[in-house]
Design a protein around this motif. Structure first.
Motif, mmCIF file in Angstrom:
data_model
loop_
_atom_site.group_PDB
_atom_site.id
_atom_site.type_symbol
_atom_site.label_atom_id
_atom_site.label_comp_id
_atom_site.label_asym_id
_atom_site.label_seq_id
_atom_site.Cartn_x
_atom_site.Cartn_y
_atom_site.Cartn_z
ATOM 1 N N PRO A 103 0.520 -1.468 8.287
ATOM 2 C CA PRO A 103 -0.225 -2.675 7.897
ATOM 3 C C PRO A 103 -0.938 -2.457 6.571
ATOM 4 N N LEU A 104 -0.982 -3.483 5.741
ATOM 5 C CA LEU A 104 -1.681 -3.393 4.463
ATOM 6 C C LEU A 104 -3.147 -3.750 4.647
ATOM 7 N N SER A 105 -3.994 -3.085 3.911
ATOM 8 C CA SER A 105 -5.422 -3.350 3.970
ATOM 9 C C SER A 105 -5.750 -4.650 3.251
ATOM 10 N N ASN A 106 -6.731 -5.363 3.771
ATOM 11 C CA ASN A 106 -7.248 -6.554 3.092
ATOM 12 C C ASN A 106 -8.464 -6.211 2.245
ATOM 13 N N ALA A 107 -8.907 -4.965 2.298
ATOM 14 C CA ALA A 107 -10.073 -4.529 1.526
ATOM 15 C C ALA A 107 -9.735 -4.515 0.041
ATOM 16 N N ASP A 108 -10.766 -4.510 -0.768
ATOM 17 C CA ASP A 108 -10.568 -4.418 -2.212
ATOM 18 C C ASP A 108 -10.123 -3.010 -2.573
ATOM 19 N N VAL A 109 -8.838 -2.852 -2.784
ATOM 20 C CA VAL A 109 -8.274 -1.578 -3.225
ATOM 21 C C VAL A 109 -8.034 -1.725 -4.720
ATOM 22 N N ASN A 110 -8.380 -0.706 -5.471
ATOM 23 C CA ASN A 110 -8.238 -0.725 -6.922
ATOM 24 C C ASN A 110 -6.899 -1.349 -7.331
ATOM 25 N N LYS A 111 -6.945 -2.264 -8.271
ATOM 26 C CA LYS A 111 -5.744 -2.987 -8.716
ATOM 27 C C LYS A 111 -4.688 -2.068 -9.335
ATOM 28 N N ASP A 112 -5.098 -0.877 -9.775
ATOM 29 C CA ASP A 112 -4.151 0.079 -10.350
ATOM 30 C C ASP A 112 -3.293 0.746 -9.280
ATOM 31 N N LEU A 113 -3.674 0.597 -8.028
ATOM 32 C CA LEU A 113 -2.977 1.261 -6.938
ATOM 33 C C LEU A 113 -1.958 0.322 -6.312
ATOM 34 N N GLY A 114 -0.902 0.907 -5.776
ATOM 35 C CA GLY A 114 0.188 0.099 -5.241
ATOM 36 C C GLY A 114 0.169 -0.051 -3.729
ATOM 37 N N THR A 115 1.314 -0.438 -3.213
ATOM 38 C CA THR A 115 1.475 -0.731 -1.803
ATOM 39 C C THR A 115 1.256 0.498 -0.927
ATOM 40 N N ARG A 116 1.667 1.668 -1.380
ATOM 41 C CA ARG A 116 1.449 2.887 -0.591
ATOM 42 C C ARG A 116 -0.032 3.093 -0.295
ATOM 43 N N HIS A 117 -0.846 2.917 -1.307
ATOM 44 C CA HIS A 117 -2.288 3.103 -1.130
ATOM 45 C C HIS A 117 -2.877 2.044 -0.202
ATOM 46 N N ARG A 118 -2.451 0.800 -0.359
ATOM 47 C CA ARG A 118 -2.945 -0.283 0.508
ATOM 48 C C ARG A 118 -2.524 -0.040 1.955
ATOM 49 N N ALA A 119 -1.302 0.463 2.150
ATOM 50 C CA ALA A 119 -0.823 0.766 3.503
ATOM 51 C C ALA A 119 -1.595 1.945 4.105
ATOM 52 N N ALA A 120 -1.891 2.938 3.296
ATOM 53 C CA ALA A 120 -2.636 4.105 3.789
ATOM 54 C C ALA A 120 -4.035 3.708 4.237
ATOM 55 N N VAL A 121 -4.695 2.885 3.436
ATOM 56 C CA VAL A 121 -6.034 2.414 3.824
ATOM 57 C C VAL A 121 -5.907 1.504 5.046
ATOM 58 N N SER A 129 -6.032 7.922 12.334
ATOM 59 C CA SER A 129 -5.069 8.757 11.608
ATOM 60 C C SER A 129 -5.599 9.156 10.235
ATOM 61 N N MET A 130 -4.955 10.154 9.663
ATOM 62 C CA MET A 130 -5.235 10.569 8.292
ATOM 63 C C MET A 130 -3.923 10.425 7.530
ATOM 64 N N THR A 131 -3.979 9.787 6.370
ATOM 65 C CA THR A 131 -2.765 9.505 5.619
ATOM 66 C C THR A 131 -2.856 10.080 4.211
ATOM 67 N N LEU A 132 -1.814 10.797 3.843
ATOM 68 C CA LEU A 132 -1.711 11.388 2.515
ATOM 69 C C LEU A 132 -0.778 10.527 1.677
ATOM 70 N N ILE A 133 -1.174 10.280 0.435
ATOM 71 C CA ILE A 133 -0.379 9.473 -0.490
ATOM 72 C C ILE A 133 -0.106 10.286 -1.746
ATOM 73 N N VAL A 134 1.141 10.254 -2.197
ATOM 74 C CA VAL A 134 1.485 10.798 -3.506
ATOM 75 C C VAL A 134 1.961 9.612 -4.341
ATOM 76 N N SER A 135 1.297 9.386 -5.462
ATOM 77 C CA SER A 135 1.644 8.271 -6.333
ATOM 78 C C SER A 135 2.902 8.595 -7.133
ATOM 79 N N GLU A 136 3.845 7.649 -7.144
ATOM 80 C CA GLU A 136 5.050 7.889 -7.940
ATOM 81 C C GLU A 136 4.813 7.611 -9.421
ATOM 82 N N GLU A 137 3.761 6.866 -9.756
ATOM 83 C CA GLU A 137 3.466 6.603 -11.164
ATOM 84 C C GLU A 137 2.767 7.779 -11.828
ATOM 85 N N SER A 138 1.760 8.331 -11.139
ATOM 86 C CA SER A 138 0.938 9.374 -11.763
ATOM 87 C C SER A 138 1.116 10.761 -11.150
ATOM 88 N N GLY A 139 1.677 10.829 -9.947
ATOM 89 C CA GLY A 139 1.762 12.102 -9.240
ATOM 90 C C GLY A 139 0.443 12.492 -8.582
#
Length: 183
Positions: A103-121, A129-139
């Motif tokens: 599920p994607l978060s409805n919270a204000d997640v930084n606009k620079d972040l993508g769907t992976r980050h919204r899903a993790a939150v 749960s604890m979720t680890l994210i690796v950004s494909e844009e920045s690493g």
């Protein structure tokens, strides 16, 4: 980790030496894989299930129930692999499923972040749960836990966050004692 996942945190008194080694091994394998994925800017979303079972989020994924290794994690998130866009769920120190939707978060997640980050939150808002994210844009490596996103973690910061798999925090104890209402 299996005992940890099936025991309420308020009833949990500690871990045996074998359980502690298994949890530490999970953290080490995840750290190793994340650092390798970050170097190549390969996106990843790794959910470590705790006491809240994530069964409803497995329906779109593929059940693997495989021994965990950094190599397996890297191969699942290889950008040409069929399951690389979904989340991997780790259950009881095993790679239980991959290619899962969260599920994607409805919270204000930084606009620079993508769907992976919204899903993790999002998953951290509805489970423990604890979720680890690796950004494909920045690493960059981030971790989401309890609705909070910890961004741009270095190796030590990542290990500190993953150590939460083993340690119960005083905040969790207060949360449970007050009937689940967070201050």
């Amino acid at each position: 980790l299996e005992r940890f996942g099936s025991t309420k945190i308020s009833d949990f008194r500690g871990v045996s030496e074998n359980d502690a080694k298994a949890i530490i091994n999970v953290a080490e394998v995840i750290s190793e894989a994340a650092e390798s994925l970050a170097k190549t800017k390969t996106g990843a979303l790794i959910v470590v299930e705790r006491s809240t079972k994530l069964g409803e989020h497995l329906s779109h994924g593929v059940i693997l129930n495989a021994d965990m290794s950094a190599l397996l994690i890297r191969n699942i998130f290889f950008d040409k692999a069929p399951m690389h866009d979904g989340a991997m769920i780790i259950r009881s120190k095993r790679v239980y499923a991959a290619g899962c939707y969260l599920p994607l978060s409805n919270a204000d997640v930084n606009k620079d972040l993508g769907t992976r980050h919204r899903a993790a939150v999002g998953i951290s808002e509805v489970s423990d749960s604890m979720t680890l994210i690796v950004s494909e844009e920045s690493g960059a490596i981030s971790v989401a836990h309890s609705g909070t996103l910890y961004r741009n973690l270095d190796s030590e910061g990542l290990k500190k966050q993953l150590s939460r798999l083993q340690n119960k925090t005083s905040e969790t104890k207060r949360f449970r004692r007050r009937g689940g209402k967070k201050n």
